[in-house]
Design a protein around this motif. Structure first.
Motif, mmCIF file in Angstrom:
data_model
loop_
_atom_site.group_PDB
_atom_site.id
_atom_site.type_symbol
_atom_site.label_atom_id
_atom_site.label_comp_id
_atom_site.label_asym_id
_atom_site.label_seq_id
_atom_site.Cartn_x
_atom_site.Cartn_y
_atom_site.Cartn_z
ATOM 1 N N ASP A 118 1.127 -1.313 -0.264
ATOM 2 C CA ASP A 118 -0.138 -0.231 -0.119
ATOM 3 C C ASP A 118 0.606 1.137 -0.020
ATOM 4 O O ASP A 118 0.598 2.024 -0.803
ATOM 5 C CB ASP A 118 -0.971 0.136 1.103
ATOM 6 N N ASN A 119 2.085 1.180 1.006
ATOM 7 C CA ASN A 119 3.221 2.817 1.240
ATOM 8 C C ASN A 119 3.859 2.879 -0.695
ATOM 9 O O ASN A 119 4.017 3.361 -1.265
ATOM 10 C CB ASN A 119 3.929 2.335 1.741
ATOM 11 N N GLY A 120 4.567 1.384 -1.829
ATOM 12 C CA GLY A 120 4.808 1.303 -2.359
ATOM 13 C C GLY A 120 3.790 2.379 -3.413
ATOM 14 O O GLY A 120 3.565 3.355 -4.489
ATOM 15 N N VAL A 148 3.597 5.258 -5.905
ATOM 16 C CA VAL A 148 3.565 6.353 -7.510
ATOM 17 C C VAL A 148 2.531 7.203 -7.764
ATOM 18 O O VAL A 148 2.293 8.098 -8.364
ATOM 19 C CB VAL A 148 2.922 4.734 -7.767
ATOM 20 N N ASP A 149 0.908 6.938 -6.875
ATOM 21 C CA ASP A 149 0.214 8.532 -6.951
ATOM 22 C C ASP A 149 0.564 9.369 -6.667
ATOM 23 O O ASP A 149 -0.049 10.408 -7.105
ATOM 24 C CB ASP A 149 -0.570 7.475 -5.644
ATOM 25 N N VAL A 150 1.695 9.577 -5.567
ATOM 26 C CA VAL A 150 2.059 11.038 -5.494
ATOM 27 C C VAL A 150 2.836 11.288 -6.679
ATOM 28 O O VAL A 150 2.746 12.837 -6.920
ATOM 29 C CB VAL A 150 3.243 10.665 -4.000
ATOM 30 N N GLN A 151 3.698 10.797 -6.670
ATOM 31 C CA GLN A 151 4.424 11.290 -8.108
ATOM 32 C C GLN A 151 3.245 11.744 -10.217
ATOM 33 O O GLN A 151 3.320 12.316 -9.934
ATOM 34 C CB GLN A 151 5.897 10.276 -8.743
ATOM 35 N N LEU A 152 2.620 10.484 -10.032
ATOM 36 C CA LEU A 152 0.956 10.661 -10.875
ATOM 37 C C LEU A 152 0.701 11.831 -10.358
ATOM 38 O O LEU A 152 -0.053 12.845 -11.734
ATOM 39 C CB LEU A 152 -0.541 9.597 -10.782
ATOM 40 N N LYS A 153 0.291 12.311 -9.390
ATOM 41 C CA LYS A 153 -1.151 13.270 -9.101
ATOM 42 C C LYS A 153 0.023 14.418 -8.743
ATOM 43 O O LYS A 153 -0.255 15.339 -10.203
ATOM 44 C CB LYS A 153 -0.403 13.773 -6.898
ATOM 45 N N LYS A 154 1.572 14.417 -9.057
ATOM 46 C CA LYS A 154 2.667 15.585 -9.512
ATOM 47 C C LYS A 154 2.314 15.642 -10.738
ATOM 48 O O LYS A 154 1.969 17.075 -11.525
ATOM 49 C CB LYS A 154 3.689 15.038 -9.321
ATOM 50 N N ARG A 155 2.639 14.644 -12.229
ATOM 51 C CA ARG A 155 2.095 14.988 -13.287
ATOM 52 C C ARG A 155 0.748 15.079 -13.793
ATOM 53 O O ARG A 155 0.631 15.995 -14.465
ATOM 54 C CB ARG A 155 2.413 13.404 -13.885
ATOM 55 N N PHE A 156 -0.483 15.041 -13.315
ATOM 56 C CA PHE A 156 -1.643 15.447 -12.896
ATOM 57 C C PHE A 156 -1.490 16.735 -13.232
ATOM 58 O O PHE A 156 -2.018 17.520 -14.398
ATOM 59 C CB PHE A 156 -2.508 14.503 -12.846
ATOM 60 N N ASP A 157 -1.204 17.952 -12.132
ATOM 61 C CA ASP A 157 -0.676 18.477 -11.712
ATOM 62 C C ASP A 157 -0.534 20.402 -12.545
ATOM 63 O O ASP A 157 -0.534 20.736 -13.741
ATOM 64 C CB ASP A 157 -0.604 19.398 -10.901
ATOM 65 N N PRO A 209 -6.566 0.348 -8.579
ATOM 66 C CA PRO A 209 -5.347 0.379 -8.749
ATOM 67 C C PRO A 209 -4.957 0.198 -10.110
ATOM 68 O O PRO A 209 -4.718 0.265 -11.274
ATOM 69 C CB PRO A 209 -5.108 -0.543 -8.122
ATOM 70 N N GLN A 210 -6.120 -1.351 -10.748
ATOM 71 C CA GLN A 210 -5.553 -1.277 -12.259
ATOM 72 C C GLN A 210 -5.818 -0.737 -13.404
ATOM 73 O O GLN A 210 -5.512 -0.683 -14.164
ATOM 74 C CB GLN A 210 -6.827 -3.198 -12.616
ATOM 75 N N GLU A 211 -7.120 0.488 -12.557
ATOM 76 C CA GLU A 211 -8.372 1.425 -13.716
ATOM 77 C C GLU A 211 -6.978 2.154 -13.749
ATOM 78 O O GLU A 211 -6.704 2.814 -15.065
ATOM 79 C CB GLU A 211 -9.908 1.508 -13.251
ATOM 80 N N LEU A 212 -6.203 2.513 -13.012
ATOM 81 C CA LEU A 212 -5.795 3.598 -12.784
ATOM 82 C C LEU A 212 -3.848 3.269 -13.647
ATOM 83 O O LEU A 212 -3.384 4.395 -13.947
ATOM 84 C CB LEU A 212 -5.147 4.224 -11.527
ATOM 85 N N MET A 213 -3.670 1.932 -13.192
ATOM 86 C CA MET A 213 -2.425 1.894 -14.150
ATOM 87 C C MET A 213 -2.625 1.646 -15.553
ATOM 88 O O MET A 213 -2.089 2.299 -16.094
ATOM 89 C CB MET A 213 -1.984 0.249 -13.192
ATOM 90 N N ASP A 214 -4.227 1.163 -16.091
ATOM 91 C CA ASP A 214 -4.437 0.981 -16.916
ATOM 92 C C ASP A 214 -4.092 2.520 -17.873
ATOM 93 O O ASP A 214 -3.578 3.269 -19.226
ATOM 94 C CB ASP A 214 -5.733 0.760 -17.761
ATOM 95 N N ALA A 215 -5.018 3.581 -17.530
ATOM 96 C CA ALA A 215 -5.166 5.143 -17.827
ATOM 97 C C ALA A 215 -3.871 5.365 -17.804
ATOM 98 O O ALA A 215 -3.517 6.207 -18.732
ATOM 99 C CB ALA A 215 -6.484 5.614 -17.062
ATOM 100 N N ILE A 253 8.091 8.637 -11.364
ATOM 101 C CA ILE A 253 7.112 7.536 -11.360
ATOM 102 C C ILE A 253 7.871 6.150 -11.762
ATOM 103 O O ILE A 253 7.549 4.650 -10.990
ATOM 104 C CB ILE A 253 6.629 7.641 -12.286
ATOM 105 N N ALA A 254 8.725 6.184 -12.627
ATOM 106 C CA ALA A 254 9.543 5.412 -13.127
ATOM 107 C C ALA A 254 10.458 4.422 -11.559
ATOM 108 O O ALA A 254 10.548 3.139 -11.979
ATOM 109 C CB ALA A 254 10.583 5.059 -14.142
ATOM 110 N N ILE A 255 10.484 5.024 -10.910
ATOM 111 C CA ILE A 255 11.350 4.122 -9.341
ATOM 112 C C ILE A 255 10.169 4.027 -8.563
ATOM 113 O O ILE A 255 11.212 2.991 -7.808
ATOM 114 C CB ILE A 255 12.519 5.528 -9.158
#
Length: 182
Positions: free
Chosen positions: A32-34, A38-47, A83-89, A130-132
């Motif tokens: 969950d932490n991992g 990922v989610d934190v970095q994706l949020k930065k990208r979304f912004d 998470p699966q939908e988020l990964m796909d999108a 995000i890759a890391i």
């Protein structure tokens, strides 16, 4: 004498059971932490994406389809329910961003624009993070999944419904090199 041996065996089983359960909980929390990383970095990208799209829009007005793809997949990622939908999108969004940068190559004024260059650099940094984060998440999922299927910990995992977690996988589209056309 037999009661002592039976008592020691029962005590050993209780400690093993508790230890195995606690390790499953610990690994589950790490997964969950991992994912949160990922989610934190994706949020930065979304912004960052709306600023990038607006900057490109000013220069590449007839590249509407490319811009719409980025906006569409950003919205899909933002409305993902699991998470699966988020990964796909996000895989689709990554592909759309690559196409956006490939399109930007056709506009020398845009490539020289400081705002665009700054946004591009920020996005490259975020993509690296995000890759890391994906790698950390996948490594953690691997350890968790291994423990949930190994004997005898799989017995405890099945009793308490610890199920395998999905890996963050790269889509086939992301594996392909972007097509740059002039």
């Amino acid at each position: 004498m037999y009661w002592i041996i039976i008592g020691v065996i029962i005590l050993i089983l209780i400690f093993w059971f508790a230890g195995t359960y606690n390790r499953l909980v610990k690994l589950n929390v790490r997964v969950d932490n991992g994912w949160s990383q990922v989610d934190v970095q994706l949020k930065k990208r979304f912004d960052l994406i709306p600023n990038l799209v607006e900057t490109v829009k000013g220069y590449a007005t007839h590249e509407k389809g490319t811009l719409e793809e980025v906006v569409k997949w950003r919205a899909a990622a933002g409305s993902a329910k699991n998470p699966q939908e988020l990964m796909d999108a996000n895989n689709q969004l990554s592909h759309a961003i690559v196409n956006l940068f490939a399109t930007a190559e056709q506009y020398p004024d845009l490539k020289a624009n400081q705002n665009f260059l700054s946004l591009q650099k920020q996005l490259e940094d975020i993509e690296s993070k995000i890759a890391i984060s994906r790698q950390f998440y996948n490594d953690t999922v691997m350890r968790y999944n291994e423990f949930t299927v190994q004997f005898p910990s799989n017995l405890i995992a099945s009793i308490f419904h610890f199920h395998a977690r999905p890996y963050y996988e790269v889509s086939d589209e992301e594996r392909e090199a972007p097509q740059v056309k002039f």
